[in-house]
Design an enzyme around this catalytic site. Structure first.
Site, PDB file in Angstrom:
ATOM      1  CB  CYS B 150     -18.361 -15.129   2.828  1.00 19.56           C
ATOM      2  SG  CYS B 150     -19.728 -16.156   2.285  1.00 19.56           S
ATOM      3  NE  ARG B 185      -5.057  -2.753  -5.916  1.00 22.19           N
ATOM      4  CZ  ARG B 185      -3.831  -2.415  -6.337  1.00 22.19           C
ATOM      5  NH1 ARG B 185      -3.255  -3.072  -7.323  1.00 22.19           N
ATOM      6  NH2 ARG B 185      -3.195  -1.417  -5.757  1.00 22.19           N
ATOM      7  CB  SER B 186      -6.502 -11.251  -3.039  1.00 23.44           C
ATOM      8  OG  SER B 186      -7.607 -11.087  -2.173  1.00 23.44           O
ATOM      9  CG  ASP B 208      -1.032  -4.929  -4.982  1.00 26.30           C
ATOM     10  OD1 ASP B 208      -0.405  -3.949  -5.455  1.00 26.30           O
ATOM     11  OD2 ASP B 208      -1.574  -5.771  -5.704  1.00 26.30           O
ATOM     12  CB  ILE B 209       4.019  -5.830  -3.634  1.00 27.59           C
ATOM     13  CG1 ILE B 209       3.304  -6.920  -4.463  1.00 27.59           C
ATOM     14  CG2 ILE B 209       4.276  -6.305  -2.214  1.00 27.59           C
ATOM     15  CD1 ILE B 209       4.177  -8.126  -4.727  1.00 27.59           C
TER      16      ILE B 209
END
Lengths: 318, 318
Positions: B150, B185-186, B208-209
């Site tokens: 979603c 970037r989960s 991301d980190i």
């Protein structure tokens, strides 16, 4: 491993398909008029290219409900003939097939054409409006649109057709965020085109053999119209990798825009009568428009229609 | 000298207006159905945020003609309840309000939901389809579209609404030429979003980190799906000045995307519940979308509708 395909992702878009859609808009506008607009074409030279253009105008007018009258006149009387046409209510618009004298005298001819009948958009006031980003002839009421030069406007119409203009953004800012390289800075096409694109919000790199100029309305489009700055030390090496759109109009059979500098997915448009892009441009571009002539002629008719629509409907003061 | 204006050229676009348009499409699809789709929501925790999301789903369903049944169950029986719902022909779709166990066991729950009833698009086969750029559940006939997660899909729908997707280009390639930075970037949002955007033709810098990865289908989009490469030594300093679109979802009250690195006219979208962009982003961006939640909930309903539309109309073998 991903699968690969030999076909390119580039859409080659021919001017004919763009012209067709634009022509539909023009003929729809035409149907709202009581009498067909009349265009006078002044031919005062023996240039076969000029005659071909005149024939092409005649054919396009005839096929689409515009009235075209070819006026073959001696070049010494042309200036007077233009003045007569300026005063003739039956003449809606006129086009002069240049070169006539092929000297600065041609510019005098150009300035003789009334700005209210100038389908080519080359009158001093129209050119001034264009550079100043003044879009109407009647700034108080904003009902009569200023006429833009045909070839630059044809490129604009092509970019609209290709949805490079983002209609989600406000009118006049629809190129905000776009970076566009224009190779050619001629007074008739390259420079006005760079100005128009920058006035619509793009950051434009105008390139010719003398170097690169940036046309831009500045950070956040805070300027109402573009300003021009030299970009010292820049060349295509700097401009092309940044540019979403590359527009080239170099009158040379051998000149080619270096494909290796063009960014992935760029939109490439050629307005030269020579092919300025190598065939391998299709390996990189998302869209490639190899020629624009057919759009230019429709834009000429569109300008003629606009000129007629610009006429005061009542006993106005203009 | 050009005149200047104090107003910015940035359009701030609220999720509500985008959700409204998308909802119109969903309710138009709904009217073609004989019975309203039924969604089961499984709530098996005491998390107030989960209950709020459940209440919000209930309200949105009720207001738009979907049937919603909240199933409050003990978490130890949830897996069985999901299986029962999988087998129950009266249940069209289901959503589980996570976290339940807040451990890897939640993933087992997620995998228990039938892919044919998974409105969240988190089933392994759906996730696999998404990363592989497989857009249909029935690749031979291509009638039943695969369901996408979603929140990433909400971002896609927002980019379509903003006309960043160029519909002049072919379906599946409409972001060709766009460079997009995604900060986050989960596994649930950032990585799938980067993959979706790259599969649609964009060059994506996923940040991301740990660093920057480039998601891209390669030169000329020759790859059928994206591939991922580490970009050594890159950070936002390199990504942002290149990017037409900046999408941020950092769960931190203090994190801000550095405005000075964002390019003029960029499109900036925040999907974090915190504000990842400073107010001065409006000085640079052409479009700024400060939140996306309202679009996400409509996408959930859209997925439910699609699930119902995907059901074989005849006695098919699927």
């Amino acid at each position: 491993m991903s699968s690969t395909s030999t076909a390119t992702s580039c859409k080659v878009v021919l001017a004919g398909s763009i012209a067709k859609k634009l022509l539909e808009e023009v003929t729809a506008g035409l149907r709202t008029l009581e009498t067909p607009p009349r265009l006078h074409g002044f031919l005062a030279n023996k240039d076969p290219a000029a005659r071909m253009y005149a024939d092409w105008t005649a054919k396009t007018c005839r096929e689409n409900g515009f009235e075209f009258i070819l006026r073959e006149v001696d070049r010494e009387v042309l200036e007077d003939e233009i003045r007569n046409a300026n005063d003739d209510d039956l003449v809606d618009g006129m086009i002069v097939y240049y070169p006539v004298f092929d000297s600065r005298r041609d510019q005098t001819l150009q300035w003789t054409v009334s700005m209210y009948k100038d389908v080519e958009g080359l009158s001093p006031q129209l050119i001034s409006n264009m550079y100043q980003n003044v879009r109407f002839l009647d700034p108080s009421t904003n009902l009569r649109k200023s006429i833009l030069p045909c070839t630059p406007l044809a490129v604009i119409k092509i970019l609209e057709y290709l949805q490079i203009y983002n209609t989600f953004l406000d009118y006049g800012k629809r190129l905000f965020g776009r970076r566009i390289t224009v190779i050619n800075r001629s007074e008739v096409v390259g420079r006005p085109l760079a100005a128009l694109l920058a006035n619509d919000g793009a950051e434009v790199y105008s390139v010719d053999i003398t170097g690169v100029q940036r046309f831009s309305r500045g950070s956040g489009l805070k300027q109402q119209r573009h300003e021009v700055n030299d970009v010292e030390g820049w060349g295509l090496e700097q401009c092309l990798p940044l540019s979403d759109v590359v527009i080239s109009g170099v009158p040379s059979e051998t000149y080619k825009v270096p494909t290796d500098l063009i960014r992935e997915g760029a939109v490439c448009i050629n307005f030269s009568s020579d092919k300025n892009f190598s065939p391998d441009v299709k390996e990189k571009a998302s869209i490639y428009v190899p020629a624009i002539g057919k759009v230019t002629i429709v834009v000429l008719l569109r300008n003629l229609l606009r000129i007629v629509q610009n006429k005061p409907q009542t006993n106005g003061s203009a």
